[in-house]
Design a protein around this motif. Structure first.
Motif, PDB file in Angstrom:
ATOM      1  N   ARG A  27       0.808  -1.227   0.000  1.00 26.48           N
ATOM      2  CA  ARG A  27       0.000   0.000   0.000  1.00 26.48           C
ATOM      3  C   ARG A  27       0.838   1.273   0.000  1.00 26.48           C
ATOM      4  N   LEU A  28       2.089   1.187   0.458  1.00 31.11           N
ATOM      5  CA  LEU A  28       2.907   2.389   0.604  1.00 31.11           C
ATOM      6  C   LEU A  28       3.906   2.535  -0.527  1.00 31.11           C
ATOM      7  N   SER A  29       4.215   3.759  -0.842  1.00 35.58           N
ATOM      8  CA  SER A  29       5.296   4.064  -1.778  1.00 35.58           C
ATOM      9  C   SER A  29       6.511   4.478  -0.961  1.00 35.58           C
ATOM     10  N   ILE A  30       7.618   3.756  -1.121  1.00 33.53           N
ATOM     11  CA  ILE A  30       8.811   4.109  -0.356  1.00 33.53           C
ATOM     12  C   ILE A  30       9.331   5.480  -0.768  1.00 33.53           C
ATOM     13  N   ALA A  31       9.081   5.864  -2.038  1.00 33.48           N
ATOM     14  CA  ALA A  31       9.500   7.198  -2.477  1.00 33.48           C
ATOM     15  C   ALA A  31       8.752   8.271  -1.700  1.00 33.48           C
ATOM     16  N   GLN A  32       7.478   8.010  -1.421  1.00 30.52           N
ATOM     17  CA  GLN A  32       6.686   8.968  -0.645  1.00 30.52           C
ATOM     18  C   GLN A  32       7.171   9.025   0.803  1.00 30.52           C
ATOM     19  N   VAL A  33       7.498   7.856   1.357  1.00 28.90           N
ATOM     20  CA  VAL A  33       7.994   7.797   2.735  1.00 28.90           C
ATOM     21  C   VAL A  33       9.335   8.506   2.853  1.00 28.90           C
ATOM     22  N   ALA A  34      10.272   8.175   1.963  1.00 34.11           N
ATOM     23  CA  ALA A  34      11.601   8.780   2.013  1.00 34.11           C
ATOM     24  C   ALA A  34      11.563  10.250   1.601  1.00 34.11           C
ATOM     25  N   GLY A  35      10.585  10.607   0.763  1.00 31.66           N
ATOM     26  CA  GLY A  35      10.493  11.977   0.281  1.00 31.66           C
ATOM     27  C   GLY A  35      10.244  12.996   1.370  1.00 31.66           C
ATOM     28  N   ARG A  36       9.798  12.549   2.543  1.00 31.49           N
ATOM     29  CA  ARG A  36       9.610  13.475   3.662  1.00 31.49           C
ATOM     30  C   ARG A  36      10.940  13.890   4.279  1.00 31.49           C
ATOM     31  N   LYS A  37      11.990  13.127   4.008  1.00 28.70           N
ATOM     32  CA  LYS A  37      13.286  13.380   4.627  1.00 28.70           C
ATOM     33  C   LYS A  37      14.354  13.859   3.640  1.00 28.70           C
ATOM     34  N   VAL A  38      14.114  13.674   2.354  1.00 26.39           N
ATOM     35  CA  VAL A  38      15.137  14.025   1.364  1.00 26.39           C
ATOM     36  C   VAL A  38      14.524  14.915   0.293  1.00 26.39           C
ATOM     37  N   THR A  39      15.397  15.563  -0.465  1.00 25.19           N
ATOM     38  CA  THR A  39      14.976  16.357  -1.619  1.00 25.19           C
ATOM     39  C   THR A  39      15.477  15.657  -2.867  1.00 25.19           C
ATOM     40  N   TRP A  40      14.552  15.235  -3.719  1.00 23.57           N
ATOM     41  CA  TRP A  40      14.940  14.465  -4.896  1.00 23.57           C
ATOM     42  C   TRP A  40      15.696  15.320  -5.904  1.00 23.57           C
ATOM     43  N   ASP A  41      16.707  14.732  -6.503  1.00 23.54           N
ATOM     44  CA  ASP A  41      17.449  15.368  -7.584  1.00 23.54           C
ATOM     45  C   ASP A  41      16.654  15.139  -8.872  1.00 23.54           C
ATOM     46  N   THR A  42      15.946  16.165  -9.317  1.00 23.28           N
ATOM     47  CA  THR A  42      15.045  16.005 -10.464  1.00 23.28           C
ATOM     48  C   THR A  42      15.787  15.750 -11.764  1.00 23.28           C
ATOM     49  N   ARG A  43      17.049  16.195 -11.827  1.00 24.36           N
ATOM     50  CA  ARG A  43      17.808  15.956 -13.065  1.00 24.36           C
ATOM     51  C   ARG A  43      18.241  14.506 -13.180  1.00 24.36           C
ATOM     52  N   LYS A  44      18.496  13.874 -12.064  1.00 26.34           N
ATOM     53  CA  LYS A  44      18.972  12.493 -12.071  1.00 26.34           C
ATOM     54  C   LYS A  44      17.833  11.493 -11.922  1.00 26.34           C
ATOM     55  N   SER A  45      16.761  11.888 -11.275  1.00 29.42           N
ATOM     56  CA  SER A  45      15.631  10.981 -11.037  1.00 29.42           C
ATOM     57  C   SER A  45      14.802  10.793 -12.300  1.00 29.42           C
ATOM     58  N   ASN A  46      14.205   9.628 -12.422  1.00 29.00           N
ATOM     59  CA  ASN A  46      13.252   9.340 -13.494  1.00 29.00           C
ATOM     60  C   ASN A  46      11.963   8.881 -12.826  1.00 29.00           C
ATOM     61  N   ILE A  47      11.146   9.851 -12.464  1.00 33.32           N
ATOM     62  CA  ILE A  47       9.974   9.580 -11.637  1.00 33.32           C
ATOM     63  C   ILE A  47       9.006   8.637 -12.328  1.00 33.32           C
ATOM     64  N   GLY A  48       8.857   8.787 -13.657  1.00 31.70           N
ATOM     65  CA  GLY A  48       7.939   7.923 -14.383  1.00 31.70           C
ATOM     66  C   GLY A  48       8.296   6.457 -14.291  1.00 31.70           C
ATOM     67  N   LYS A  49       9.555   6.158 -14.064  1.00 33.35           N
ATOM     68  CA  LYS A  49      10.001   4.769 -13.956  1.00 33.35           C
ATOM     69  C   LYS A  49      10.225   4.349 -12.505  1.00 33.35           C
ATOM     70  N   GLY A  50       9.830   5.211 -11.563  1.00 38.51           N
ATOM     71  CA  GLY A  50       9.992   4.873 -10.151  1.00 38.51           C
ATOM     72  C   GLY A  50      11.434   4.903  -9.694  1.00 38.51           C
ATOM     73  N   ASP A  51      12.259   5.706 -10.353  1.00 37.87           N
ATOM     74  CA  ASP A  51      13.702   5.751 -10.088  1.00 37.87           C
ATOM     75  C   ASP A  51      14.033   7.114  -9.469  1.00 37.87           C
ATOM     76  N   TYR A  52      14.414   7.140  -8.181  1.00 38.46           N
ATOM     77  CA  TYR A  52      14.617   8.389  -7.445  1.00 38.46           C
ATOM     78  C   TYR A  52      16.053   8.463  -6.909  1.00 38.46           C
ATOM     79  N   TRP A  53      16.616   9.681  -6.964  1.00 36.88           N
ATOM     80  CA  TRP A  53      17.964   9.923  -6.428  1.00 36.88           C
ATOM     81  C   TRP A  53      17.952  11.182  -5.568  1.00 36.88           C
ATOM     82  N   ALA A  54      18.739  11.154  -4.488  1.00 37.16           N
ATOM     83  CA  ALA A  54      18.818  12.310  -3.589  1.00 37.16           C
ATOM     84  C   ALA A  54      20.108  12.203  -2.775  1.00 37.16           C
ATOM     85  N   PRO A  55      20.535  13.323  -2.173  1.00 38.66           N
ATOM     86  CA  PRO A  55      21.619  13.225  -1.184  1.00 38.66           C
ATOM     87  C   PRO A  55      21.177  12.329  -0.034  1.00 38.66           C
ATOM     88  N   CYS A  56      22.071  11.524   0.469  1.00 38.89           N
ATOM     89  CA  CYS A  56      21.722  10.516   1.476  1.00 38.89           C
ATOM     90  C   CYS A  56      21.387  11.168   2.820  1.00 38.89           C
TER      91      CYS A  56
END
Length: 651
Positions: free
Chosen positions: A14-43
């Protein structure tokens, strides 16, 4: 505390880990491919500036290439919130809207029972596999050979056979010390109401093991060899291991294959899935003898954002697709939808693959129809709209369907798409006495071409306006991409701009979704193109530049003056609105032409013609010989739109 078996798996589903982790990190939109469920951010677990923290939303895991932290949503909450396992479960359960089961002293015992039952199912599978090699299975082996299923495919899908004897499995497993009660609980045997000896549930059937996402054998499906059998296919009953509404056939292998293809095929049954896999389409699943359920939809969306529902080309298949619309509409959101393929009449995937080959199947998948097409065809097919009352009834049913879409943005786009289809249906060229028949859409039928006598008199009939509209739409989008700052100022106008071409609608959506990223600095256009490319899967400017007028336009070059790009964007937006407004009034006038033309109608057509001429007569190259002052022209055109001079006024 012990949680019920399956609770954690359901929580992860039921949960999206991207949504859970997104509360703590800022996604790098240039490196992430959201349509494919591929997210990158500073750790979040160590100090860094580079985006080395990776989240695979489809698989539900994260990994940092810097500090090597890894885990799932539960691990992430435990580590970032500094809480224990149960506290993390409670946090995520609240977010998912799932009540945490109260402490149950027998929960661990139940979990142990499921482990025992899973082991029994594996032993049963091994027995069925051995039975397929015996003389009792000659008919079954001949059937599999006739269906073109070689041994390697049989082994891959662990095909077995249940002999047509009363208690072969029962005797085999009880002989190994397994109790009759356990076999009954696992759904392998049936205990007669009269108290007689239990007998095997599956007899005289080819056996298909059903495994869950974790790879455990949880149930069986059986195809009868006797053509007179009461049920051609028989599934295991609901058991502590098996909930058919929450399971998919071939779930685990399809999920892995879908990660490479970025696609998921949903077929009707076991044999369809196996035939597709044999032809190289390994990313296929099937529901288990029932209509697709809400839980199965969520499972599919975890695998791929836009599953393709491939149904047999018969009445039952089409009916199933249309029922699925009502289930899916309230659950859809941006990035989660369905597409549909209905095979040629009388064929299933196996028939099509054998008769026409894998490429024919791929061609159908590539041409899969969006759900809005099926919704429209469901509401209009076979109906006549020759009265205001019937048209109003159509509007009512469409509004009722659209109102179930919870996502506001998605509902807006669906409403716009339906509005265009409605305008096309009731345009003069489509007015007909015969029942509506859909175009080359999901059902593969042809729309008869119709034209009214009034079309020859139509101003619209004299010019290929669709090409003109497409060109202007491309110019608008190209100018916006070249000057993101100007596009942001005109965001509302861009959002309301009536883009019609499907490929350009995608670019428009990606543009609006990317405008609010950090586009400051010198290469704002380049960063915008990069962000849009990640969303679309292709470079939007390369696509727009295939049109020669866009390619050679002096104000759409990468080094063009930003002020001139902004002016071009403003002009094209106004001209496009003027043309669309004029066209709408002309269409209305054409409908009125079917009655007696009067002085007012003639005046409306004259005004619309003048409006269109005024909107399009100016050169797109400012500074050319005889051109007017650009700012004044833009103001004049805007006033023309605001006044809507082509609309009939009370005089």
């Amino acid at each position: 505390m012990s949680l019920p078996d399956g609770f954690i798996e359901e929580l992860r589903t039921r949960l999206s880990i991207a949504q859970v982790a997104g509360r703590k990190v800022t996604w790098d939109t240039r490196k992430s491919n959201i349509g494919k469920g591929d997210y990158w951010a500073p750790c979040p677990f160590h100090q860094e500036k580079s985006a080395s923290f990776h989240v695979d939303d489809r698989k539900g895991f994260y990994y940092c290439f810097g500090c090597h932290a890894k885990g799932d949503a539960l691990t992430f909450v435990r580590e970032t919130e500094n809480v224990g396992f149960m506290e993390a479960v409670e946090i995520l359960a609240r977010e998912a809207g799932m009540p945490v089961p109260k402490q149950d002293p027998v929960a661990q015992k139940k979990a142990d029972r499921r482990t025992i039952l899973a082991d029994i199912m594996e032993q049963a599978l091994q027995f069925y596999r051995m039975q397929l090699k015996t003389n009792l299975a000659t008919t079954a082996r001949e059937y599999l050979e006739k269906r073109g299923m070689p041994l390697d495919i049989q082994d891959r899908f662990e095909i077995g056979y249940a002999a047509d004897t009363r208690a072969a499995l029962f005797q085999h497993l009880t002989g190994k010390g397994i109790s009759a009660a356990d076999l009954d609980e696992a759904g392998l045997c049936v205990k007669p109401d009269d108290g007689g000896s239990p007998f095997d549930r599956f007899r005289g059937r080819i056996i298909f093991p059903i495994r869950d996402a974790r790879g455990r054998c949880i149930a069986f499906g059986g195809r009868a060899m006797d053509p007179n059998a009461r049920a051609k296919y028989l599934n295991s009953p609901e058991t502590p291991l098996f909930d058919k509404g929450r399971s998919l056939y071939n779930h685990g292998p399809a999920r892995e294959a879908a990660g490479k293809t970025q696609s998921l095929i949903v077929a009707e049954g076991y044999m369809d899935v196996i035939a597709l896999a044999q032809a190289g389409f390994n990313h296929a699943v099937a529901p288990l003898g029932t209509a697709i359920t809400e839980n199965q939809l969520h499972l599919m969306w975890r695998i791929a954002p836009e599953p393709i529902i491939a149904l047999d080309g018969d009445t039952a298949g089409i009916r199933a697709a249309r029922r699925l619309i009502d289930l899916a509409l309230p659950l859809m959101e941006a990035g989660k939808s369905l597409r549909f393929v209905v095979l040629p009449e009388g064929q299933d995937p196996d028939d099509l693959l054998k008769s026409s080959g894998p490429q024919a199947m791929q061609d159908l998948l590539d041409a899969a129809q969006p759900m809005v097409t099926l919704l429209w065809e469901r509401e209009v097919e076979g109906k006549v709209f020759d009265s205001p009352e019937r048209r109003a009834a159509l509007d009512t049913s469409l509004r009722a369907a659209l109102s179930t879409i919870k996502d506001p943005s998605l509902r807006t786009h669906y409403t716009a798409a339906i509005k265009e289809l409605r305008a096309e249906l009731f345009a003069p060229k489509n007015r007909r006495d015969a029942p509506w028949q859909p175009g080359k859409g999901a059902w593969g039928k042809k729309t008869p071409q119709a034209a009214t006598s009034g079309t020859k008199l139509s101003i619209l009939g004299q010019t290929a306006v669709s090409d003109t509209f497409r060109l202007r739409e491309a110019l608008i989008l190209a100018a916006a991409i070249r000057n993101p700052k100007a596009a942001l100022v005109r965001e509302t106008a861009l959002e309301k701009s009536p883009i019609a071409a499907p490929d350009l609608i995608k670019i428009q959506s990606a543009l609006l979704a990317s405008l609010h990223l950090d586009l400051s600095g010198e290469d704002a256009s380049g960063r915008l193109i990069s962000a849009m490319t990640d969303r679309l899967g292709f470079n939007p400017m390369d696509h727009l530049l295939t049109l020669a007028p866009v390619r050679i336009h002096p104000h759409l070059k990468p080094d063009a003056d930003p002020d001139l790009i902004a002016l071009t964007l403003s002009e094209e937006l106004v001209k496009h609105a003027a043309n669309k407004g004029a066209e709408a009034e002309l269409r209305e006038a054409e409908r009125d032409m079917e009655g007696l033309a009067d002085e007012g109608l003639t005046w409306r057509i004259q005004q619309a013609s003048e409006a269109r001429a005024e909107a399009t007569k100016a050169s797109v190259n400012p500074g050319g010989e005889g051109s007017e002052d650009r700012e004044n022209l833009s103001q004049q055109l805007q006033k023309l739109i605001d006044d809507q001079i082509w609309v009939k006024k009370k005089r």
